[in-house]
Write a protein that holds these residues in place. Structure first.
Motif, PDB file in Angstrom:
ATOM      1  N   LEU A  66       1.068  13.723   7.106  1.00  0.00           N
ATOM      2  CA  LEU A  66       2.353  13.148   6.707  1.00  0.00           C
ATOM      3  C   LEU A  66       2.960  12.343   7.849  1.00  0.00           C
ATOM      4  O   LEU A  66       3.491  11.239   7.642  1.00  0.00           O
ATOM      5  CB  LEU A  66       3.305  14.259   6.258  1.00  0.00           C
ATOM      6  N   VAL A  67       2.879  12.867   9.056  1.00  0.00           N
ATOM      7  CA  VAL A  67       3.364  12.139  10.230  1.00  0.00           C
ATOM      8  C   VAL A  67       2.594  10.827  10.392  1.00  0.00           C
ATOM      9  O   VAL A  67       3.181   9.776  10.669  1.00  0.00           O
ATOM     10  CB  VAL A  67       3.230  13.007  11.498  1.00  0.00           C
ATOM     11  N   ALA A  68       1.285  10.881  10.208  1.00  0.00           N
ATOM     12  CA  ALA A  68       0.475   9.659  10.314  1.00  0.00           C
ATOM     13  C   ALA A  68       0.894   8.635   9.270  1.00  0.00           C
ATOM     14  O   ALA A  68       0.926   7.425   9.546  1.00  0.00           O
ATOM     15  CB  ALA A  68      -1.008  10.004  10.159  1.00  0.00           C
ATOM     16  N   ALA A  69       1.230   9.097   8.069  1.00  0.00           N
ATOM     17  CA  ALA A  69       1.672   8.171   7.021  1.00  0.00           C
ATOM     18  C   ALA A  69       2.988   7.507   7.410  1.00  0.00           C
ATOM     19  O   ALA A  69       3.171   6.300   7.214  1.00  0.00           O
ATOM     20  CB  ALA A  69       1.829   8.924   5.700  1.00  0.00           C
ATOM     21  N   ALA A  70       3.917   8.291   7.965  1.00  0.00           N
ATOM     22  CA  ALA A  70       5.206   7.732   8.384  1.00  0.00           C
ATOM     23  C   ALA A  70       5.012   6.715   9.508  1.00  0.00           C
ATOM     24  O   ALA A  70       5.649   5.646   9.516  1.00  0.00           O
ATOM     25  CB  ALA A  70       6.140   8.855   8.822  1.00  0.00           C
ATOM     26  N   LYS A  71       4.140   7.018  10.445  1.00  0.00           N
ATOM     27  CA  LYS A  71       3.908   6.079  11.551  1.00  0.00           C
ATOM     28  C   LYS A  71       3.193   4.816  11.058  1.00  0.00           C
ATOM     29  O   LYS A  71       3.467   3.714  11.548  1.00  0.00           O
ATOM     30  CB  LYS A  71       3.101   6.766  12.657  1.00  0.00           C
ATOM     31  N   THR A  72       2.311   4.964  10.093  1.00  0.00           N
ATOM     32  CA  THR A  72       1.657   3.787   9.516  1.00  0.00           C
ATOM     33  C   THR A  72       2.674   2.916   8.794  1.00  0.00           C
ATOM     34  O   THR A  72       2.614   1.681   8.863  1.00  0.00           O
ATOM     35  CB  THR A  72       0.539   4.216   8.548  1.00  0.00           C
ATOM     36  N   TRP A  73       3.606   3.559   8.101  1.00  0.00           N
ATOM     37  CA  TRP A  73       4.692   2.816   7.442  1.00  0.00           C
ATOM     38  C   TRP A  73       5.493   2.034   8.481  1.00  0.00           C
ATOM     39  O   TRP A  73       5.846   0.860   8.256  1.00  0.00           O
ATOM     40  CB  TRP A  73       5.600   3.794   6.696  1.00  0.00           C
ATOM     41  N   THR A  86      -2.223   4.059  -0.197  1.00  0.00           N
ATOM     42  CA  THR A  86      -3.384   3.536   0.517  1.00  0.00           C
ATOM     43  C   THR A  86      -3.460   2.017   0.376  1.00  0.00           C
ATOM     44  O   THR A  86      -3.714   1.295   1.348  1.00  0.00           O
ATOM     45  CB  THR A  86      -4.676   4.180  -0.007  1.00  0.00           C
ATOM     46  N   ARG A  87      -3.221   1.523  -0.835  1.00  0.00           N
ATOM     47  CA  ARG A  87      -3.227   0.067  -1.043  1.00  0.00           C
ATOM     48  C   ARG A  87      -2.097  -0.604  -0.270  1.00  0.00           C
ATOM     49  O   ARG A  87      -2.266  -1.719   0.259  1.00  0.00           O
ATOM     50  CB  ARG A  87      -3.090  -0.266  -2.526  1.00  0.00           C
ATOM     51  N   ALA A  88      -0.947   0.043  -0.192  1.00  0.00           N
ATOM     52  CA  ALA A  88       0.220  -0.588   0.427  1.00  0.00           C
ATOM     53  C   ALA A  88       0.125  -0.648   1.941  1.00  0.00           C
ATOM     54  O   ALA A  88       0.452  -1.673   2.547  1.00  0.00           O
ATOM     55  CB  ALA A  88       1.486   0.164   0.010  1.00  0.00           C
ATOM     56  N   ALA A 121       4.083  -7.128   5.637  1.00  0.00           N
ATOM     57  CA  ALA A 121       4.106  -6.742   4.232  1.00  0.00           C
ATOM     58  C   ALA A 121       5.257  -5.779   3.941  1.00  0.00           C
ATOM     59  O   ALA A 121       5.494  -4.842   4.692  1.00  0.00           O
ATOM     60  CB  ALA A 121       2.773  -6.092   3.866  1.00  0.00           C
ATOM     61  N   ARG A 122       5.969  -6.023   2.852  1.00  0.00           N
ATOM     62  CA  ARG A 122       7.020  -5.118   2.415  1.00  0.00           C
ATOM     63  C   ARG A 122       6.381  -3.885   1.774  1.00  0.00           C
ATOM     64  O   ARG A 122       5.358  -3.971   1.117  1.00  0.00           O
ATOM     65  CB  ARG A 122       7.927  -5.801   1.391  1.00  0.00           C
ATOM     66  N   VAL A 123       7.010  -2.745   2.016  1.00  0.00           N
ATOM     67  CA  VAL A 123       6.527  -1.501   1.438  1.00  0.00           C
ATOM     68  C   VAL A 123       7.678  -0.880   0.663  1.00  0.00           C
ATOM     69  O   VAL A 123       8.400  -0.025   1.139  1.00  0.00           O
ATOM     70  CB  VAL A 123       6.006  -0.527   2.521  1.00  0.00           C
ATOM     71  N   ASP A 124       7.881  -1.361  -0.540  1.00  0.00           N
ATOM     72  CA  ASP A 124       8.945  -0.852  -1.396  1.00  0.00           C
ATOM     73  C   ASP A 124       8.359   0.101  -2.427  1.00  0.00           C
ATOM     74  O   ASP A 124       7.202  -0.031  -2.823  1.00  0.00           O
ATOM     75  CB  ASP A 124       9.649  -2.002  -2.134  1.00  0.00           C
ATOM     76  N   GLY A 125       9.181   1.031  -2.876  1.00  0.00           N
ATOM     77  CA  GLY A 125       8.765   1.879  -3.981  1.00  0.00           C
ATOM     78  C   GLY A 125       8.580   3.323  -3.587  1.00  0.00           C
ATOM     79  O   GLY A 125       8.874   3.740  -2.472  1.00  0.00           O
ATOM     80  N   SER A 126       8.070   4.092  -4.542  1.00  0.00           N
ATOM     81  CA  SER A 126       7.874   5.528  -4.388  1.00  0.00           C
ATOM     82  C   SER A 126       6.375   5.826  -4.343  1.00  0.00           C
ATOM     83  O   SER A 126       5.614   5.295  -5.146  1.00  0.00           O
ATOM     84  CB  SER A 126       8.531   6.276  -5.555  1.00  0.00           C
ATOM     85  N   PHE A 127       5.980   6.691  -3.398  1.00  0.00           N
ATOM     86  CA  PHE A 127       4.558   6.962  -3.182  1.00  0.00           C
ATOM     87  C   PHE A 127       4.301   8.461  -3.072  1.00  0.00           C
ATOM     88  O   PHE A 127       4.972   9.155  -2.317  1.00  0.00           O
ATOM     89  CB  PHE A 127       4.075   6.276  -1.897  1.00  0.00           C
ATOM     90  N   GLU A 128       3.293   8.937  -3.812  1.00  0.00           N
ATOM     91  CA  GLU A 128       2.871  10.323  -3.720  1.00  0.00           C
ATOM     92  C   GLU A 128       1.891  10.478  -2.553  1.00  0.00           C
ATOM     93  O   GLU A 128       1.153   9.560  -2.223  1.00  0.00           O
ATOM     94  CB  GLU A 128       2.177  10.763  -5.013  1.00  0.00           C
ATOM     95  N   LEU A 129       1.898  11.684  -1.951  1.00  0.00           N
ATOM     96  CA  LEU A 129       0.987  11.971  -0.841  1.00  0.00           C
ATOM     97  C   LEU A 129       0.413  13.382  -0.989  1.00  0.00           C
ATOM     98  O   LEU A 129       1.163  14.342  -1.229  1.00  0.00           O
ATOM     99  CB  LEU A 129       1.680  11.885   0.519  1.00  0.00           C
ATOM    100  N   HIS A 130      -0.915  13.492  -0.809  1.00  0.00           N
ATOM    101  CA  HIS A 130      -1.562  14.795  -0.725  1.00  0.00           C
ATOM    102  C   HIS A 130      -2.807  14.649   0.139  1.00  0.00           C
ATOM    103  O   HIS A 130      -3.050  13.591   0.717  1.00  0.00           O
ATOM    104  CB  HIS A 130      -1.901  15.333  -2.124  1.00  0.00           C
ATOM    105  N   ASP A 131      -3.589  15.720   0.262  1.00  0.00           N
ATOM    106  CA  ASP A 131      -4.709  15.684   1.202  1.00  0.00           C
ATOM    107  C   ASP A 131      -5.951  15.008   0.653  1.00  0.00           C
ATOM    108  O   ASP A 131      -6.994  14.979   1.316  1.00  0.00           O
ATOM    109  CB  ASP A 131      -5.045  17.091   1.706  1.00  0.00           C
TER     110      ASP A 131
END
Length: 310
Positions: free
Chosen positions: A187-194, A286-288, A202-212
């Motif tokens: 989750l931390v890696a996802a936030a840092k990638t964001w 992942t696409r975003a 690239a804009r990263v708008d919207g809602s995204f699900e996350l799991h392992d």
């Protein structure tokens, strides 16, 4: 990556792990807290004393930063008002502060529970916070909906995993239930990638699900199999009767109200625990931004450091 970030919930389970990751990457962090931790005196961290109820502190928190990550929130509560005051009204005040101060990017750390707001006070509050953010004038709005997060510092899932590694799996839902998990470091890696996606990119708008990333989610049977493989010995499944769980949840709620405490297990929370489908889909995120999870449940269970309390 952004060089300055405002963070709420910095002293919580996810927030502590996130702040450490940001500091390692050289990010200047401004963190909201009721009282700054005595053990964290890093020059890259500026502690802003206050809460989500304090508009002045929130303005100070977000003034001049490049991005805001909102992790603070109530996960325990004896009534709906508690969740609404913190998760909905507190979030609204933060959103308003980011608009006043002209902060262009905001990441709301929500929950997969928001997918089913009818299940609990917590789920409702998370969903409503998302709706408030979506209707705001924020230029770039991103919502993360992680599933059950575990790892170093976690106190909610730790008992489940400790019992599993002793050879017992306490099943709180039907055998056909499908669960999903996410390690806090992913989750931390996802936030840092964001954060790496600058306003000029690239804009990263919207809602995204996350799991392992485990396909189709985990059944109770699969969790028992993983536990048995890691510990090298059988795991016995112990289904807890629904009636017993409901009685425990109701008694716990009444006791917590009498003692003026915030319980975790309540009839509301039990509806979440017994929901039949908590599967996720990472493909949109992942696409975003290109993020993919790296830590499986099996890997984490094999390393006690991955899920021990700090």
């Amino acid at each position: 990556m952004a060089t300055s970030v405002a963070l709420t919930g910095a002293t919580g389970f996810i927030g502590r792990r996130l702040i450490a990751g940001l500091v390692r990457d050289g990010v200047q962090v401004r963190a909201l807290t009721r009282s700054a931790p005595a053990t964290q005196r890093d020059s890259q961290v500026e502690w802003i004393r206050g809460s989500l109820d304090d508009a002045t502190a929130l303005d100070q928190l977000v003034d001049g930063v490049e991005a805001v990550i909102h992790c603070a929130g109530a996960v325990r509560g004896a009534n709906e008002a508690t969740f609404r005051r913190i998760n909905v009204d507190g979030s609204r005040r933060l959103f308003e502060a980011t608009q006043r101060q002209g902060c262009a990017r905001l990441l709301l750390m929500s929950s997969l529970a928001a997918r089913h707001p009818e299940l609990s006070w917590y789920a409702t509050s998370k969903y409503e916070a998302e709706q408030r953010l979506a209707s705001s004038a924020q230029p770039v709005v991103t919502v993360f909906r992680p599933t059950a997060v575990y790892g170093p510092g976690d106190r909610e899932l730790r008992p489940l995993f400790e019992t599993l590694m002793r050879g017992w799996l306490l099943m709180t839902g039907p055998s056909e239930t499908r669960l999903s998990f996410l390690h806090v470091d992913d989750l931390v890696a996802a936030a840092k990638t964001w954060l790496h996606h600058s306003p000029s990119g690239a804009r990263v708008d919207g809602s995204f699900e996350l799991h392992d990333g485990y396909p189709g989610g985990y059944t109770w049977t699969r969790i028992a199999e993983i536990g048995a493989g890691v510990r090298g010995a059988p795991v016995r499944r112990l289904p807890i009767p629904a009636g017993m769980l409901r009685a425990l949840a109701q008694a716990n709620l009444m006791l917590a109200r009498g003692l003026n405490r915030s319980p975790m297990l309540t009839p509301e929370k039990l509806r979440e625990l017994r929901h039949h489908d908590w599967t996720c889909d990472n493909s949109a995120l992942t696409r975003a931004i290109g993020w993919t999870p790296q830590i499986t449940l099996e890997q984490a269970l094999g390393d006690r450091r991955q899920w021990a309390v700090d």
